[in-house]
Design a protein around this motif. Structure first.
Motif, PDB file in Angstrom:
ATOM      1  N   PHE A   7      43.338  38.003  32.173  1.00  0.00           N
ATOM      2  CA  PHE A   7      42.471  36.912  32.625  1.00  0.00           C
ATOM      3  C   PHE A   7      43.204  36.000  33.595  1.00  0.00           C
ATOM      4  CE2 PHE A   7      40.025  37.601  28.585  1.00  0.00           C
ATOM      5  CZ  PHE A   7      38.938  38.136  29.253  1.00  0.00           C
ATOM      6  N   MET A  10      43.163  37.323  37.025  1.00  0.00           N
ATOM      7  CA  MET A  10      41.849  37.597  37.604  1.00  0.00           C
ATOM      8  C   MET A  10      41.651  36.952  38.974  1.00  0.00           C
ATOM      9  SD  MET A  10      39.827  39.726  36.243  1.00  0.00           S
ATOM     10  CE  MET A  10      38.809  39.971  34.807  1.00  0.00           C
ATOM     11  N   PHE A  13      43.618  38.751  41.631  1.00  0.00           N
ATOM     12  CA  PHE A  13      42.921  40.006  41.907  1.00  0.00           C
ATOM     13  C   PHE A  13      41.804  39.775  42.899  1.00  0.00           C
ATOM     14  CE2 PHE A  13      43.783  42.742  38.017  1.00  0.00           C
ATOM     15  CZ  PHE A  13      44.199  43.799  38.790  1.00  0.00           C
ATOM     16  N   PHE A  14      41.023  38.794  42.552  1.00  0.00           N
ATOM     17  CA  PHE A  14      39.797  38.504  43.277  1.00  0.00           C
ATOM     18  C   PHE A  14      40.089  38.184  44.744  1.00  0.00           C
ATOM     19  CE2 PHE A  14      36.525  35.109  44.214  1.00  0.00           C
ATOM     20  CZ  PHE A  14      35.555  36.021  44.566  1.00  0.00           C
ATOM     21  N   LEU A  17      41.457  40.947  46.798  1.00  0.00           N
ATOM     22  CA  LEU A  17      40.408  41.927  47.089  1.00  0.00           C
ATOM     23  C   LEU A  17      39.531  41.508  48.245  1.00  0.00           C
ATOM     24  CD1 LEU A  17      40.032  43.852  44.160  1.00  0.00           C
ATOM     25  CD2 LEU A  17      38.420  44.298  46.002  1.00  0.00           C
ATOM     26  N   VAL A  18      39.162  40.230  48.220  1.00  0.00           N
ATOM     27  CA  VAL A  18      38.352  39.719  49.320  1.00  0.00           C
ATOM     28  C   VAL A  18      39.099  39.922  50.630  1.00  0.00           C
ATOM     29  CG1 VAL A  18      37.397  37.623  50.348  1.00  0.00           C
ATOM     30  CG2 VAL A  18      37.105  38.070  47.914  1.00  0.00           C
ATOM     31  N   MET A  21      39.008  43.563  51.561  1.00  0.00           N
ATOM     32  CA  MET A  21      37.669  43.923  52.022  1.00  0.00           C
ATOM     33  C   MET A  21      37.437  43.482  53.465  1.00  0.00           C
ATOM     34  SD  MET A  21      35.364  45.310  49.947  1.00  0.00           S
ATOM     35  CE  MET A  21      33.798  44.506  50.328  1.00  0.00           C
TER      36      MET A  21
ATOM     37  N   THR B  35      35.632  47.765  43.569  1.00  0.00           N
ATOM     38  CA  THR B  35      35.535  46.567  44.409  1.00  0.00           C
ATOM     39  C   THR B  35      34.378  45.699  43.951  1.00  0.00           C
ATOM     40  OG1 THR B  35      36.282  47.946  46.234  1.00  0.00           O
ATOM     41  CG2 THR B  35      35.456  45.780  46.795  1.00  0.00           C
ATOM     42  N   LEU B  38      35.088  43.932  40.618  1.00  0.00           N
ATOM     43  CA  LEU B  38      36.117  42.896  40.721  1.00  0.00           C
ATOM     44  C   LEU B  38      35.582  41.652  41.423  1.00  0.00           C
ATOM     45  CD1 LEU B  38      39.369  44.924  41.454  1.00  0.00           C
ATOM     46  CD2 LEU B  38      38.723  43.698  39.381  1.00  0.00           C
ATOM     47  N   ILE B  39      34.727  41.854  42.400  1.00  0.00           N
ATOM     48  CA  ILE B  39      34.140  40.700  43.075  1.00  0.00           C
ATOM     49  C   ILE B  39      33.099  40.027  42.177  1.00  0.00           C
ATOM     50  CG2 ILE B  39      32.700  39.968  45.012  1.00  0.00           C
ATOM     51  CD1 ILE B  39      34.055  42.085  46.690  1.00  0.00           C
ATOM     52  N   THR B  41      32.849  40.017  38.836  1.00  0.00           N
ATOM     53  CA  THR B  41      33.245  39.492  37.527  1.00  0.00           C
ATOM     54  C   THR B  41      33.576  37.992  37.480  1.00  0.00           C
ATOM     55  OG1 THR B  41      33.970  41.674  36.881  1.00  0.00           O
ATOM     56  CG2 THR B  41      34.784  39.858  35.572  1.00  0.00           C
ATOM     57  N   PRO B  43      32.745  35.205  39.286  1.00  0.00           N
ATOM     58  CA  PRO B  43      31.606  34.281  39.286  1.00  0.00           C
ATOM     59  C   PRO B  43      30.667  34.514  38.110  1.00  0.00           C
ATOM     60  CG  PRO B  43      31.475  35.796  41.162  1.00  0.00           C
ATOM     61  CD  PRO B  43      32.794  36.017  40.529  1.00  0.00           C
ATOM     62  N   LEU B  45      31.493  35.519  35.108  1.00  0.00           N
ATOM     63  CA  LEU B  45      32.113  34.914  33.931  1.00  0.00           C
ATOM     64  C   LEU B  45      31.901  33.409  33.931  1.00  0.00           C
ATOM     65  CD1 LEU B  45      35.562  36.655  33.365  1.00  0.00           C
ATOM     66  CD2 LEU B  45      33.757  36.272  31.688  1.00  0.00           C
ATOM     67  N   LEU B 156      33.627  40.565  25.972  1.00  0.00           N
ATOM     68  CA  LEU B 156      33.721  40.525  27.429  1.00  0.00           C
ATOM     69  C   LEU B 156      34.091  41.893  27.990  1.00  0.00           C
ATOM     70  CD1 LEU B 156      35.504  37.080  27.953  1.00  0.00           C
ATOM     71  CD2 LEU B 156      33.078  37.619  28.022  1.00  0.00           C
TER      72      LEU B 156
END
Lengths: 289, 233
Positions: A7, A10, A13-14, A17-18, A21, B35, B38-39, B41, B43, B45, B156
């Motif tokens: 967690f 997280m 990660f996010f 990733l953006v 992308m 992808t 991960l994007i 999750t 928001p 949560l 979760l």
């Protein structure tokens, strides 16, 4: 605690990733050409035979989207693809006349055939013409599977019914709303008749319990045309690429490749670019098979 | 039965032979779905947390909306996004249609309702005192959120798995938004649809088996992550 660690990372990660992308954004990639075409050219294996050579010759990568002719033309109209390769001359003419595409070029042709169960309960094999063949099916109320998906094959089929002055209605007439391959499978399972393009049939023949029951009527002619989407409507589409594909596919090397594509030893498409023989709306008097 | 046997054999053969086209398709499937999840999750949560612990007007309505969206057909998501992303649509200038990004978008839309609804019910089940205790012990709000989430981590994870399972296996939205372009947007489900339409049933089944095997491995890994997890806390 592994879960807690997960967690914690997280957000990291996010955001990474953006970031990742955002990197490979390919907008305006001039080396990428989008071709909307019919399932018949894809399912028959012709495109896999042609496009690698085109990509090698020009360095343009082609993304093929195989759908029914109706949807392919719609994608061209909306500017979602750069070029369309389809087989419904009347719809293609309307497409060009409405200004959605700039010019239609002949590419090749094959023909439609009727296939049905080996027992041939409607004696379609003895038909004198395509209209006669359809009349036999309708009169015997033998099951006929229609594509029913506004594809080139579907449009042709409906025209044939109207030529034969028959309104295809009733329990025997079934609209599948699926691609050619699916319809051939369904027809096989239901021991019924259907209209198919020869290319797809050649590719499926070995897997199908059906047989060719009627061919040869000039009304069954199936010409393919290629049209570049009008760059005046969508200035940023890959018009140069579309033109390159049109030039290549109608050139002697492209046409030769079409001519030498065989399925199970049988030529499946006959190249027809620039022959002047198969102008739009004019069908050849007879065809040898 | 023959077809099924052949298919199983072919599937193993395909995987073992390292067929580059197949691995490409698998790669696209997992890249796009991973992808997307991960994007989606973080928001989701956050939203689930607000729905479970927040108190604001429209909260109950939002909960109902997300529960309703659980049953939205993938094709409808595909079609709606198609119309938005098409050149003629409001976001046409982004030129996302028939790209992996479009597929990611579609899958995000598909998995957010699952994530929100399932995370919400998991969080709701947590003891409110976990939050209060964490706060009293001097944890900041962010730290307290992590504590509560840790309390209900199994719920979760289940939400995560369910959401991933839906999007890795869905065909409708991927087909419409990606266009099933070889080596670009052809993933396992659209490849199965194509092979089936071509009458290559055993190839289709083989791809299905491939998907199951890989999903199994992924589940195993997550399970491992989750810890021994019988009666934790």
């Amino acid at each position: 605690m592994p879960a807690r660690k997960l967690f914690k990372f997280m957000p990291l990660f996010f955001y990474s990733l953006v970031f990742i992308m955002a990197l490979p954004a390919q907008a305006g990639d001039k080396a990428l050409l989008r071709l909307a075409t019919t399932t018949s050219t894809e399912n028959s294996g012709l495109l896999q035979h042609l496009l690698p050579a085109f990509e090698r010759d020009t360095g343009i990568r082609v993304h093929t989207i195989a759908v029914g002719t109706g949807k392919a033309l719609r994608m061209g109209r909306d500017g979602d693809v750069d070029v369309v390769l389809v087989h419904a001359p009347a719809a293609e003419q309307a497409f060009v006349e409405a200004g959605y595409g700039i010019e239609r070029h002949d590419v090749m042709y094959n023909d439609f055939i009727l296939v049905g169960p080996a027992a041939d309960p409607a004696s379609v094999k003895q038909s004198q013409s395509a209209s006669d063949a359809l009349a036999r099916i309708a009169n015997n109320a033998c099951i006929f599977i229609s594509r029913g998906d506004d594809s080139g094959t579907n449009k042709k089929e409906l025209k044939l019914w109207s030529n034969a002055a028959i309104k295809p209605k009733g329990n025997w007439y079934r609209e599948a709303g699926q691609g050619m391959g699916k319809v051939l499978q369904m027809a096989g399972e239901l021991s019924s008749y259907t209209l198919t393009d020869r290319g797809t049939w050649l590719a499926y023949r070995s897997k199908s319990p059906l047989q060719l029951v009627y061919q040869g009527d000039p009304a069954l002619f199936n010409p393919y045309g290629i049209i570049a989407v009008n760059p005046a409507r969508f200035p940023d589409i890959n018009h140069a690429g579309a033109q390159a594909l049109i030039n290549w596919i109608t050139s002697p090397p492209g046409q030769r490749l079409i001519g030498n594509y065989t399925i199970g030893g049988t030529q499946s498409f006959t190249p027809s670019a620039n022959s002047g023989q198969f102008a739009l709306g004019r069908e050849p008097a007879s065809q040898a098979h | 039965m023959d077809t099924l046997n052949n298919a199983t054999f072919e599937a193993i053969q395909l995987l073992a032979s390292g067929d580059s086209e197949l691995w490409n398709i698998i790669g696209i499937s997992f890249k796009v779905s991973t992808t997307a999840i991960l994007i989606a999750t973080p928001p989701s949560l956050l939203l689930a947390f607000l729905l479970a612990y927040g108190n604001f007007p429209g909260r109950r309505l939002l909960i109902s909306v997300f529960s309703t969206l659980l049953s939205i057909p993938a094709v409808v998501v595909g079609l709606t996004l198609y119309l938005i992303l098409s050149r003629q649509g409001p976001l046409g200038d982004l030129k996302l249609l028939f790209t992996q990004s479009a597929m990611v978008l579609g899958q995000i839309v598909l998995c957010v309702p699952i994530l929100v609804a399932m995370c919400h019910s998991a969080l709701q089940a947590a003891d409110r005192r976990a939050w209060e205790t964490a706060r009293t012990l001097g944890a900041g709000p962010a730290r307290a959120v992590v504590t509560v989430m840790h309390e209900v981590r199994f719920g979760l994870f289940a939400a995560l798995l369910a959401a991933y399972g839906r999007i890795i296996a869905e065909v409708g939205a991927s087909m419409m938004l990606g266009g099933n372009i070889l080596n670009a947007t052809r993933n396992i489900p659209t490849a199965i649809a194509l092979e089936t339409s071509k009458g290559e049933f055993s190839q289709g089944i083989a791809l299905g088996i491939v998907l199951l095997i890989l999903a199994f491995i992924l589940n195993g890994l997550l399970h491992y992550f989750q810890g021994k997890g019988r009666f934790a806390t």
